[in-house]
Design an enzyme around this catalytic site. Structure first.
Site, PDB file in Angstrom:
ATOM      1  N   TRP A 238       2.626   1.735  -3.285  1.00 48.19           N
ATOM      2  CA  TRP A 238       1.691   2.174  -4.333  1.00 48.19           C
ATOM      3  C   TRP A 238       1.606   3.705  -4.372  1.00 48.19           C
ATOM      4  CZ3 TRP A 238      -2.872   5.018  -4.367  1.00 48.19           C
ATOM      5  CH2 TRP A 238      -3.612   4.970  -5.557  1.00 48.19           C
ATOM      6  N   HIS A 239       1.757   4.339  -3.207  1.00 43.72           N
ATOM      7  CA  HIS A 239       1.613   5.792  -3.140  1.00 43.72           C
ATOM      8  C   HIS A 239       2.769   6.540  -3.791  1.00 43.72           C
ATOM      9  CE1 HIS A 239      -1.613   4.879  -0.326  1.00 43.72           C
ATOM     10  NE2 HIS A 239      -2.051   6.094  -0.567  1.00 43.72           N
ATOM     11  N   GLY A 240       3.868   5.861  -3.995  1.00 40.30           N
ATOM     12  CA  GLY A 240       4.969   6.565  -4.640  1.00 40.30           C
ATOM     13  C   GLY A 240       6.223   5.724  -4.636  1.00 40.30           C
TER      14      GLY A 240
ATOM     15  N   THR B 215       0.841  -1.199   0.000  1.00 43.04           N
ATOM     16  CA  THR B 215       0.000   0.000   0.000  1.00 43.04           C
ATOM     17  C   THR B 215       0.878   1.252   0.000  1.00 43.04           C
ATOM     18  OG1 THR B 215      -1.679  -1.162   1.249  1.00 43.04           O
ATOM     19  CG2 THR B 215      -1.851   1.229   1.190  1.00 43.04           C
TER      20      THR B 215
END
Lengths: 378, 468
Positions: free
Chosen positions: B318-320, B315
């Site tokens: 996924w954000h960066g 997770t």
């Protein structure tokens, strides 16, 4: 009931979008924004090449924003809301008391290396030209003398730090005119514009008085005819904020009663006038250009005095309000704006028999200017 | 194109809506698809092909999975689909991250690719994966009409920043949907709320954060550091949830019902609850397609802890493409594990206000980790928050910033609360309907006008000293 309401809402929403779109397309494009001091983007031509590179889309977006109907009104409305929220810092400008606007200049913005570089260049120039009388006069930014009018607790760069650096670094070869005490003593008077970053003619007059005082000369206000040139000047700081109830500034002109006749040649003699004041500029947005018609790479004022005194000034726009006071002191006054000057300075100095020189800058410009090192590399 | 731009609001949207509603229902998915391509190409004309490839690829995969009778074949195809999507995502999003780390560990000198990240790639790859996986799991039937499927993948309302709309949520609506005037008006409202949150609230509170981190972090006093972290927490919430509101609103305008993506996350009283309220479409996706397939909580505590760590590591990532995002994810993973192990039981017995403060404290700290890609800056900032940098509690600038932003901060707090369930809302709802309606219309018109003034205001670009 519900049906009618919903239909109205839907139609109003769509219609408002269409009205904006059509008015952008149908109303004739505005070419220039006075408040922003820049040309606006007009409707771009479409080409396959620009579309595939994305250039067309970028220009088109700027075009829509620049030509948005009632653009300045929307921006003024935004300022209204921000002020309603208690903001006293809008677009890099502090909203002070009594209608005064201030440039936001904080410790973070201060570039010590750049200032040191400028000081070193001047030192070098002073050493090379030690056969001439040299003077440096640095004008504080309004937030120093008028600090009581800043918003409470507003962070601001301590200009005295920069002043100390300049004055302690430059030796005795160059006369240092510190006008801070003088301005401080007159801080309740109209020495800076409320809506512009420049000093007023009174401020410039005080600066001139201080310079003359240090040379043993007395200047009397009664020697001048003071006339009000305009009373609806909204300057550069207003342009950043666009506040609706902005103060209006007054521009005064000081004419010495007994003054030699003179002529002003701009930009190496390309144009010539017989006045340092350009009243036609008062019809424009930037009315400060009434002084010397704005900024030129070079200008020369020749008076009918024969005192063999030839002054060279390196300056920024703060000098424009100051130079008119020098008319009765010099045979010629040469003015160079290093930001735009592209010629050979050595030649210039020797050809014009310069006997004195003056550096006149605003402290913020002096700290940030990148053209001054030019004079140190002669 | 972004929603909060003149070109979207005043050119794209009116043209699209008008054409969409003039045309008969049969053509509407084709129009939506075409409009979405223009919407996407406006920003990046080239990357449109990646999206089209992704569309055709998973359209085919979906059909093949459904057609094939052999379970192994089905399995192989779904794996191909997942690998295909993840490869595209990894290549564009994570290449440089991996190269940098390989270079660092192995002391090599591989050149970075410096690819521009295709807009929305993190979202649409997840959406198409949800489709093939759900077809494989027989939760939905494959879409036969490629235009309908393309309309789903490229759908401009959720293309740029989600929410991640799983195929099964709107499968029926894709084939046949009923646009209503009520839905349209509700959509306008949601859109205006979102626009207001984004350009008026998020952008302005973001200025406070940017002002605070522009200075030297080592001399940041405690109070300023907290004000900064709080303002960033508000910025990210109003920015992101505003974007989701706009997406949901645009969907409603054309008859789609997306699921909610945010549900007042800052009123949460535990981290577990926070993640039920924050970016719901993402946590649902991870739960459904990773956590549960890994065994979820059904295979004992040890496995559950492992699963949580895997899911939260991913997770975060996924954000960066940066380590701080991985740490940010794992930080939440740890907190959630601790809550599952014993903390939730203790929390139940404590006062609601303490539970709330506990949650906000850890959420605010998490945003500091999220905000800086540079680890030293994270450390500097957290030191400032706890006074370890010895810069004092507050200074004149703290007071100045507060005086400039206190009202906006209060509004942020008010807008973060759940008003729908209060007495005030009930009272308003009981008033005469038409007063309410027209009052609401005025209110929304005002919000819209304020938003536009900020939108246009941001393009104001005074150029004061020179003119050439």
């Amino acid at each position: 009931m519900k049906k009618i309401y919903e239909r109205t809402a839907a139609i109003l929403f769509l219609a408002s979008l269409w009205i904006v779109l059509l008015s952008i397309f149908l109303i004739k494009d505005k070419e220039y924004s006075e408040n922003e001091n820049r040309y606006l983007t007009t409707k771009p031509d479409i080409s396959m090449e620009d579309v595939s590179s994305g250039k067309f889309m970028d220009t088109f977006e700027t075009y829509l924003n620049d030509q948005f109907p009632l653009r300045d009104k929307w921006i003024a409305f935004k300022t209204d809301i921000q002020r309603l929220f208690g903001k006293t810092d809008i677009n890099g400008t502090y909203l002070g008391s009594d209608g005064y606007l201030f440039e936001k200049w904080t410790e973070n913005d201060f570039n010590l290396e750049n200032l040191q570089k400028n000081i070193d260049s001047i030192k070098k120039f002073v050493q090379i030209n030690n056969d001439k009388k040299g003077t440096i006069l640095i004008v504080p930014t309004s937030s120093l003398p008028l600090q009581d009018k800043l918003p409470k607790n507003a962070p601001i760069f301590n200009q005295n730090k920069a002043f100390d650096m300049i004055y302690s670094n430059l030796g005795r070869d160059c006369e240092q005119i510190d006008i801070r005490p003088m301005l401080d003593a007159h801080k309740s008077e109209y020495i800076y514009y409320k809506t512009d970053h420049h000093w007023t003619t009174l401020g410039a007059y005080l600066g001139y008085t201080e310079w003359q005082r240090q040379n043993g000369n007395l200047v009397e206000l009664s020697d001048y005819n003071v006339t009000l040139a305009t009373s609806d000047f909204k300057g550069s700081l207003y342009s950043k904020v666009l506040n609706r109830n902005s103060a209006l500034d007054e521009i005064y002109i000081y004419d010495k009663i007994q003054q030699p006749t003179y002529k002003v040649e701009y930009n190496f003699g390309k144009t010539q006038t017989d006045s340092v004041y350009h009243l036609e500029r008062l019809n424009e947005k930037d009315k400060y250009q009434v002084f010397l018609n704005g900024n030129f790479p070079e200008l020369t004022i020749s008076t009918d005095l024969n005192n063999e005194k030839h002054l060279l000034i390196f300056k920024d726009s703060f000098a424009n309000a100051f130079i008119p006071f020098l008319l009765s002191d010099y045979e010629t006054i040469h003015v160079i704006d290093l930001r735009y000057f592209k010629g050979d300075l050595n030649d210039y100095i020797s050809q014009n028999n310069i006997t004195e020189y003056l550096f006149l800058y605003n402290i913020k410009n002096f700290c940030e200017d990148t053209s001054i090192p030019m004079i140190g590399s002669l | 194109m972004v929603f909060s731009s003149t070109v979207f609001l005043f050119l794209f949207l009116p043209t699209f809506l008008t054409i969409y509603y003039i045309c008969p229902s049969k053509l509407r998915n084709a129009i939506l698809f075409t409009a979405s391509l223009i919407f996407y190409a406006w920003e990046e004309p080239i990357y449109i092909f990646i999206m089209l490839f992704s569309t055709i690829f998973d359209y085919a995969n979906g059909l093949l999975i459904e057609k094939s009778k052999n379970n192994i074949t089905k399995r192989v195809i779904v794996i191909i689909s997942v690998i295909g999507n993840l490869s595209i995502l990894c290549f564009f999003k994570y290449s440089d991250f991996f190269i940098t780390n390989i270079n660092f560990v192995c002391n090599t000198n591989i050149n970075l690719l410096k690819l521009v990240l295709p807009v929305g790639i993190s979202f649409y790859t997840f959406q198409t994966m949800s489709y093939t996986i759900d077809v494989y799991r027989k939760k939905v039937s494959a879409q036969k009409n490629i235009i309908n499927f393309a309309a789903y993948v490229t759908m401009f309302p959720q293309l740029v920043a989600g929410p991640i709309v799983r195929y099964k949520t709107i499968a029926k609506q894709l084939n046949k949907r009923q646009e209503t005037i009520s839905g349209f008006v509700y959509g306008i409202r949601r859109f205006i709320i979102g626009l207001f949150k984004k350009v008026m609230i998020a952008n302005n509170i973001g200025l406070l954060w940017e002002t605070i981190i522009a200075g030297n972090l080592d001399t940041l006093p405690v109070a300023t550091a907290w004000i900064g972290a709080i303002s960033f927490s508000f910025q990210i919430y109003f920015d992101f949830s505003g974007y989701s509101d706009m997406a949901i609103g645009l969907g409603e305008m054309i008859g789609f019902h997306f699921l909610e993506n945010f549900d007042h996350p800052y009123i949460a009283k535990s981290i577990t609850e926070f993640w039920r309220r924050w970016h719901i479409s993402l946590s649902t996706w991870f739960k459904e397609y990773i956590y549960i397939p890994l065994g979820g909580s059904r295979k004992g505590m040890a496995k559950q802890i492992r699963n949580l760590l895997i899911v939260w590591g991913i997770t975060g990532f996924w954000h960066g493409a940066s380590w701080n995002f991985i740490f940010w994810g794992l930080y939440f993973g740890f907190l959630l594990i601790i809550e599952k192990l014993f903390l939730l039981k203790i929390l139940e017995k404590t006062k609601p206000i303490l539970r709330h403060l506990y949650t906000l404290f850890f959420v605010i700290i998490s945003w500091v980790i999220f905000a800086f890609e540079d680890m030293t800056q994270i450390a500097q900032y957290i030191k400032a928050m706890f006074g370890i940098n010895q810069a004092g509690m507050f200074n004149a600038e703290t007071l100045y910033l507060l005086s400039n932003y206190i009202l906006l901060l209060i509004i942020c707090v008010l807008l973060s609360m759940e008003w729908q369930k209060t007495r005030l809302a009930a009272l308003l709802a009981s008033r005469a309907k038409w007063v309410r309606s027209y009052f609401t219309m005025l209110l929304f018109a005002a919000l819209f006008i304020v938003s536009i003034s900020f939108l246009i205001g941001d393009t104001y670009n005074p150029f004061l000293y020179f003119r050439f």
